[in-house]
Design a protein around this motif. Structure first.
Motif, PDB file in Angstrom:
ATOM      1  N   UNK A   1     -11.185  -3.773   5.585  1.00 12.32           N
ATOM      2  CA  UNK A   1      -9.875  -3.966   4.969  1.00 12.32           C
ATOM      3  C   UNK A   1      -9.644  -5.419   4.564  1.00 12.32           C
ATOM      4  N   UNK A   2     -10.489  -6.313   5.065  1.00 12.60           N
ATOM      5  CA  UNK A   2     -10.291  -7.741   4.795  1.00 12.60           C
ATOM      6  C   UNK A   2     -11.508  -8.414   4.190  1.00 12.60           C
ATOM      7  N   UNK A   3     -12.683  -7.804   4.358  1.00  7.06           N
ATOM      8  CA  UNK A   3     -13.919  -8.468   3.933  1.00  7.06           C
ATOM      9  C   UNK A   3     -14.748  -7.557   3.042  1.00  7.06           C
ATOM     10  N   UNK A   4     -15.510  -8.169   2.153  1.00  7.97           N
ATOM     11  CA  UNK A   4     -16.514  -7.427   1.386  1.00  7.97           C
ATOM     12  C   UNK A   4     -17.790  -7.450   2.221  1.00  7.97           C
TER      13      UNK A   4
ATOM     14  N   UNK B   1     -14.548 -15.449  -3.424  1.00  9.24           N
ATOM     15  CA  UNK B   1     -13.579 -14.488  -3.946  1.00  9.24           C
ATOM     16  C   UNK B   1     -12.171 -14.768  -3.429  1.00  9.24           C
ATOM     17  N   UNK B   2     -12.077 -15.434  -2.297  1.00  4.71           N
ATOM     18  CA  UNK B   2     -10.783 -15.686  -1.665  1.00  4.71           C
ATOM     19  C   UNK B   2     -10.181 -17.006  -2.111  1.00  4.71           C
TER      20      UNK B   2
ATOM     21  N   UNK C   1      -9.508 -18.552  -4.841  1.00  7.42           N
ATOM     22  CA  UNK C   1      -9.036 -18.764  -6.217  1.00  7.42           C
ATOM     23  C   UNK C   1      -7.853 -19.723  -6.320  1.00  7.42           C
TER      24      UNK C   1
ATOM     25  N   UNK D   1       1.174  -7.628  -8.676  1.00  3.35           N
ATOM     26  CA  UNK D   1       0.191  -7.340  -7.616  1.00  3.35           C
ATOM     27  C   UNK D   1      -0.536  -8.618  -7.217  1.00  3.35           C
ATOM     28  N   UNK D   2      -0.797  -9.475  -8.187  1.00  7.29           N
ATOM     29  CA  UNK D   2      -1.558 -10.696  -7.916  1.00  7.29           C
ATOM     30  C   UNK D   2      -0.735 -11.662  -7.057  1.00  7.29           C
TER      31      UNK D   2
ATOM     32  N   UNK E   1       0.836  -1.210   0.000  1.00  9.17           N
ATOM     33  CA  UNK E   1       0.000   0.000   0.000  1.00  9.17           C
ATOM     34  C   UNK E   1       0.868   1.257   0.000  1.00  9.17           C
TER      35      UNK E   1
ATOM     36  N   UNK F   1      -0.474 -10.285  -3.643  1.00 12.85           N
ATOM     37  CA  UNK F   1      -1.737 -10.433  -2.913  1.00 12.85           C
ATOM     38  C   UNK F   1      -1.925 -11.865  -2.417  1.00 12.85           C
TER      39      UNK F   1
END
Lengths: 242, 290
Positions: A92-95, A106-107, A109, A76-77, A56, A80
């Motif tokens: 900051x961690x969850x939708x 989403x997590x 992958x 970035x991927x 960041x 991440x």
């Protein structure tokens, strides 16, 4: 001897508008399996240090290496997938407007065999029993403790190379905070995750983690290694680190 | 009563793709995209101009969809990675599109009554066949949209609307997703424009005025009425589609009802505006509470 996982080499961070650098001349290494506790007063640069690791913030001077390669050479991927961060803010961690199951989708992958809902329920119940029945609930509708437990569960779904914990229990009530901190330490130990935790809680700093790094006004103030850490009292730690 | 229902359904049908597009921008991407006022006209303008130049209607229709998508992509690019307010970017794009639409058409309106269109053959045989072919086309859009929302891409678009910063930090291409989302949203608006032009028999430079507002109002109306009954998040995609469809039907039902009671047309937009304002106010309150 194992190669360092993270290497800070003369890392500084400054903004022209500020009269002093946020971080200056940080030289520090984190080895695989380390659990580093960072202590320091507000504004000492603890969170900024973690933000440099997760990308960041970019250092204005010096280099940060991950597995002996400049961290900026990783996409970035990849970054991440390698570094996960939990902060005191669930957003900051969850939708928060997505369900627990959607957050998992989403997590997940990188997981080759995704969980079915029943399997996810079982996995989440290991972190917080309430989560197992709430897969279709929006993450924003969970309590603070449930949100942090969910964030932790998803962050270690596939254990990251580095787990950054930026005062992730500080917004919780003392009982929930203690529970979540104990759970975090247990998960880190069981999965052999390299972790860095920032905290103001001296008791946590003594009870958990293998090493302590104290920051003051953006610079390294003290370093305490594992053997020495075992002999410290809370009062001695306070005197050394603040 | 039956004639009121038929009028309502036929008017609402052509705007279903637009409602789906606004559902994508307003509910999923959580942005108010005013480009739609322009891309609705762009779809109609491109289609009308091309068919009058002799391009086969299907090709003209596909190019009209593409033009809407390109307009939406530009709106996303104007946002410069989320730094510029989508509302401002959309207003700017709609402003630009006014000129582009005029350039495309070459005049303020194009008559299509004597030009073969996608549905003109079916309408020549019977009205029922004509409307059935339109309904079938709309169904294809609905099915495609449903498939999108149930896919991983749909979930990523939802995540983008919820927390773009987190999505970026997770390594997802947030910028590309934003372009894709706005392109799709405006493709659907252009589809509605092109279908509407074929139904009413002309494309007009002013036919898109207020479309975004009508669409948002209809969606808010549909969600307000239906979502309490469809709270399960497993059924969210279904309920959003039902809300979009029923909202647009309800809007035209109210509009036609007001016309039937012989309300002075001068007061029509005032009445509808007050009604939409009420529902929008309730939606804002709901979002704040959430």
């Amino acid at each position: 001897m194992t190669a360092p996982l993270l290497q800070f080499q003369n890392v500084s961070l400054s903004y022209p508008a500020l009269d002093r650098p946020i971080l200056h001349h940080i030289d520090y290494t984190v080895d695989p399996g380390d659990f580093v506790i960072i202590l320091g007063a507000n504004g000492s640069g603890k969170s900024s240090l973690l933000k440099i690791i997760d990308g960041r913030y970019q250092p204005t001077q010096g280099h940060l290496k991950l597995n002996a390669k400049n961290i900026n050479t990783f996409s970035a991927k990849v970054r991440a997938n390698t570094i996960h961060t939990l902060t005191q803010h669930a957003k900051d961690s969850l939708f928060l407007n997505l369900t627990l199951f959607e957050n998992y989708q989403l997590m997940q992958k990188n997981v080759k065999t995704p969980f079915k809902p029943a399997e996810l329920s079982k996995y989440l119940s290991g972190f917080n029993q309430n989560l197992s029945t709430k897969l279709a609930i929006l993450a924003g509708q969970l309590s603070g403790g449930e949100q942090q437990a969910l964030a932790l569960a998803l962050a270690v779904l596939e254990p990251p190379a580095v787990l950054l914990l930026d005062e992730h229990t500080s917004a919780l009530d003392p009982k929930t905070g203690q529970y979540l901190m104990a759970l975090t330490a247990q998960v880190i130990q069981e999965r052999n995750i390299t972790a860095i935790l920032t905290t103001h809680n001296v008791e946590h700093a003594l009870r958990y983690g293998s090493r302590i790094l104290a920051l003051k006004e953006g610079g390294i103030y003290d370093k305490i290694e594992e053997e020495e850490k075992k002999t410290l009292t809370a009062v001695a730690l306070l005197e050394r680190c603040y | 009563m039956i004639s009121l229902l038929i009028a309502t359904l036929t008017q609402a049908l052509t705007l279903v793709p637009l409602a789906l597009g606004i559902n994508l921008s307003y509910t999923i991407l959580r942005a108010t995209d005013m480009t739609i006022d322009g891309s609705f006209v762009l779809g109609a303008a491109v289609f009308a101009r091309l068919v009058t130049l002799g391009v086969p209607p299907l090709i003209a229709f596909l190019i009209a969809l593409l033009s809407g998508a390109i307009a939406g992509a530009f709106t996303a690019l104007l946002q410069r990675g989320g730094k510029v307010d989508p509302l401002l970017a959309g207003i700017l794009m709609a402003f630009i599109l006014y000129s582009i639409n005029m350039i495309v058409m070459g005049r303020p309106n194009i008559n299509l009554l004597s030009t073969p269109t996608l549905f003109s053959g079916a309408f020549l045989k019977s009205n029922l066949l004509g409307w059935s072919s339109i309904a079938l086309t709309i169904l294809l859009f609905v099915m495609g949209f449903y498939g999108l929302l149930r896919s991983r891409l749909g979930l990523q678009l939802r995540a983008l609307g919820d927390n773009a910063e987190l999505l970026s930090r997770r390594g997802a291409p947030a910028g590309l997703l934003r372009v894709l989302g706005f392109a799709l949203n405006n493709l659907l608006a252009a589809a509605s424009g092109a279908i509407t032009a074929q139904v009413i028999g002309y494309a007009d430079i002013y036919m898109g005025v207020g479309m975004t507002l009508i669409g948002i109002g209809a969606i808010v109306l549909g969600q307000h009425i239906l979502l309490p009954f469809l709270k399960s998040h497993y059924l969210r995609t279904h309920s959003e589609l039902v809300a979009a469809f029923s909202g647009i039907v309800l809007y035209f039902f109210i509009l036609n009802s007001l016309l039937r009671i012989n309300i002075n047309p001068i007061y029509l937009k005032l009445c509808l505006g007050v009604l939409l304002a009420l529902f929008l106010g309730m939606a804002v309150q709901k979002r704040r509470t959430a």
